[in-house]
Design an enzyme around this catalytic site. Sequence first.
Site, PDB file in Angstrom:
ATOM      1  CG  HIS A 467      -1.465   1.286   1.570  1.00 41.70           C
ATOM      2  ND1 HIS A 467      -2.943   0.755   1.031  1.00 41.70           N
ATOM      3  CD2 HIS A 467      -1.506   2.299   1.394  1.00 41.70           C
ATOM      4  CE1 HIS A 467      -3.406   2.359   1.105  1.00 41.70           C
ATOM      5  NE2 HIS A 467      -2.943   2.874   1.786  1.00 41.70           N
ATOM      6  CD  GLU A 468       1.689   3.219   3.852  1.00 37.42           C
ATOM      7  OE1 GLU A 468       1.965   4.343   2.981  1.00 37.42           O
ATOM      8  OE2 GLU A 468       0.790   3.280   4.268  1.00 37.42           O
ATOM      9  CG  HIS A 471       0.053   6.377  -0.801  1.00 39.20           C
ATOM     10  ND1 HIS A 471      -0.753   6.642  -1.272  1.00 39.20           N
ATOM     11  CD2 HIS A 471       0.288   5.587   0.586  1.00 39.20           C
ATOM     12  CE1 HIS A 471      -1.516   6.720  -0.965  1.00 39.20           C
ATOM     13  NE2 HIS A 471      -1.912   5.411   0.194  1.00 39.20           N
ATOM     14  CD  GLU A 490      -4.840   7.470   1.916  1.00 34.32           C
ATOM     15  OE1 GLU A 490      -4.130   5.723   1.687  1.00 34.32           O
ATOM     16  OE2 GLU A 490      -3.807   8.102   2.338  1.00 34.32           O
TER      17      GLU A 490
END
Length: 741
Positions: A467-468, A471, A490
């Site tokens: 997830h990170e 980004h 997000e």
Amino acid sequence: MEPDKDLNRDTDDLPLRANTNHILVRHYVLDLTVNFDRKVISGSVVLFLDRDVSVCRSRDMDTVEDGTKGLGETTTRMEKMFGASERDGAEFQALSAVGSQTAAETENIQSSHSWETTSDGDFTLVLDCCDLDVSKVEEVDVTSVSSMVASERSDVSSVNPQAAFIQNLISVPSSRWRQKHQLFLLCSRAHGAQDGSSLHFQRDRWSLQVRKKGVATPQEFPRALRICYETRPTGGSVRWTKDQDNRVCVYTAGSPINNRALFPCQEPPVAMSTWHATVRAPSECVVLMSGEEQTVPTEDGDTPFLIWNYYVTMPMPASTFTLAVGHWHQVTAEIPPALERGGLSVTDYSGMVDDGICCSHGDYPCRFTEQLARSQRVIPHRVFGPVCLLQKAQGVLKLLPQCLAAAHTVLGVHPFPRLDVLIVPAGFSSLGMASPHIIFLSQSVLYAGSLGSGENGLSLCGSRMCHEIAHSWFGLVIGARDWTEEWISEGFATYLEDIIWAQAQHLSLQETAEQSDLKALLRWRRLSDELQNSEEALQILRPNMENTGQASESGSSTVKHALNPDKTFMQVHYLKGYFLLRFLASQVGEQQFIDFFRLFVKKYHGQLILSQVRLYTINLIIVLSSQVMSDQLVMLLELLLEEEELSTATVRALQRTYNLQNQDAEVQHRWCELVVKHAYTRAYRDVEHFLVHDQAMGVYLYGELMVQEDPEQQALARRCLSLVTEQMDQSARRVVEEMVL
């Protein structure tokens, strides 16, 4: 934080006060010292300002090149003058010293003694600022630097040579970025202006305002400013705490007020800038920061401090600046050699559409154009944490190359050249936070068991890492122009988290689908719960509605609900965005949707977007999918009809992909409208066929042909009328004749 004194208590909106429509900061040079005893960071920030807020790239680059000739020789001379790595210590102390008053003794309203001598007729530079004690604001005299450059050329002349020099410096092309940053650094070490015309400042709860007496416009305003200041122990941008080893540390906590309590800055996302930061910290500490190269600290003379230097060359919002200082230790473990040996392995791009897109952003050294970066599956990476968690953190180090390689397979080029991961203190309020070159990771995602007990125990850590990492593409290299549209970051990262993690696990298609469906079910339950138990106003993806992305004449705005504490812990923007993307993937196919992500990144990297940026998205989905229903085509064409401009290539792709001239009459009608609006002459035969064979629906199309005042279209309308005039209904013919004849 201390109580607000000028904030409207009836709103929880965060004000962005910076007047970015008048003047922009293009580069920051920070010179900071971390004091753990007092829990403050003190020092200065030098701002290099640009009056051209349009980020114009049409400037004559030959002039820019000429204006910085001899730059290599100049930097060598200046290093001898100022010292290669630091300014004279006594001078630095004099410039960055702040008053001895405590935060409790300082009122929110703070100003220089001569602020009252300025007037409302003087131009005011407004910076976002909070919880800072500012002691001095001065103009930096870059004459010594500019004269060195000017000595290499005899034709340099300007009414304001310092302003011209800085403008040229800001415009130096990316091919000379290293010299450019070095010259910024040398300028930042120059003395304050000695002409007696000091700068006057005032600080209120949310901003720092700076004026120069008698300067009425941004064009006349100084182009380089030094602000000497000190943070406060309770400042909202940084958190002073203890790590899991009970040792002091400080880090930027992802506060809703962003970095305005770390340094005065322009916080609206449109204020994209580069920066260089020098940080002095106790010698036993490690300084981690947003920066493109792994830094090797140097000694700070006879002091018990080390000096750390970081920089970035990609312009980014000031809110992405990240800092962590503590007694961290690097995690060491065996790393799979196949992934780590240079990180070189070619991704299979055979499934991608050949879009022929080049970079659309401003000029900076872009990894998307580097051949080596395109094949670098695993970028250099490190993991840091407190001693007591080093064993558990080995799981992060084990997963990190797998996750990085999987992200590269899914999305292509890594936007940043390296990555540090820090296991942050237990009080960190999120499972993770991504910033350029660094990820903060909660200890909660670390597996409690042994590394040999199976991959299932690493699922939370792996999915969070993915997830990170996602980004880096969605949230950082592509950001939202309006902070209220956080779903762009997000929602995309949540959707991509599953795809990247499945790739890292090497799951089969069936296993991937099963894992994805289970995640979707859990997220649906979470979303349903939030929708039932939270304020409706906090559930809206675009709370500013049609005003999203708009600002005042000066550039100031507010971030709706940013200070509402309930919003911090809500997942609705993650989940609504995720389900929207999941639905779109179900319509076009997951592989086609992944191809769309890659192309989207190639088009918009280095830029800020709004959710209204739909034209390119629609065009890509056109290319990637041809299995749609008639009503979907009608909706697609109606959306495209709202666009002011549409390229010939896009219209041609529409026609070729969907065979629009052979669809039903509703689709053909919109297609003909699109052809007329954008004068797509290749399809005028389709318009003629429609007007002749679908007379019941074509009446007002005649009007559209006439209103464009295009002779060829008007002739087409008259020809079609002549072909059907005897067959046409009398009432319809009368209406058409009034439009055409």
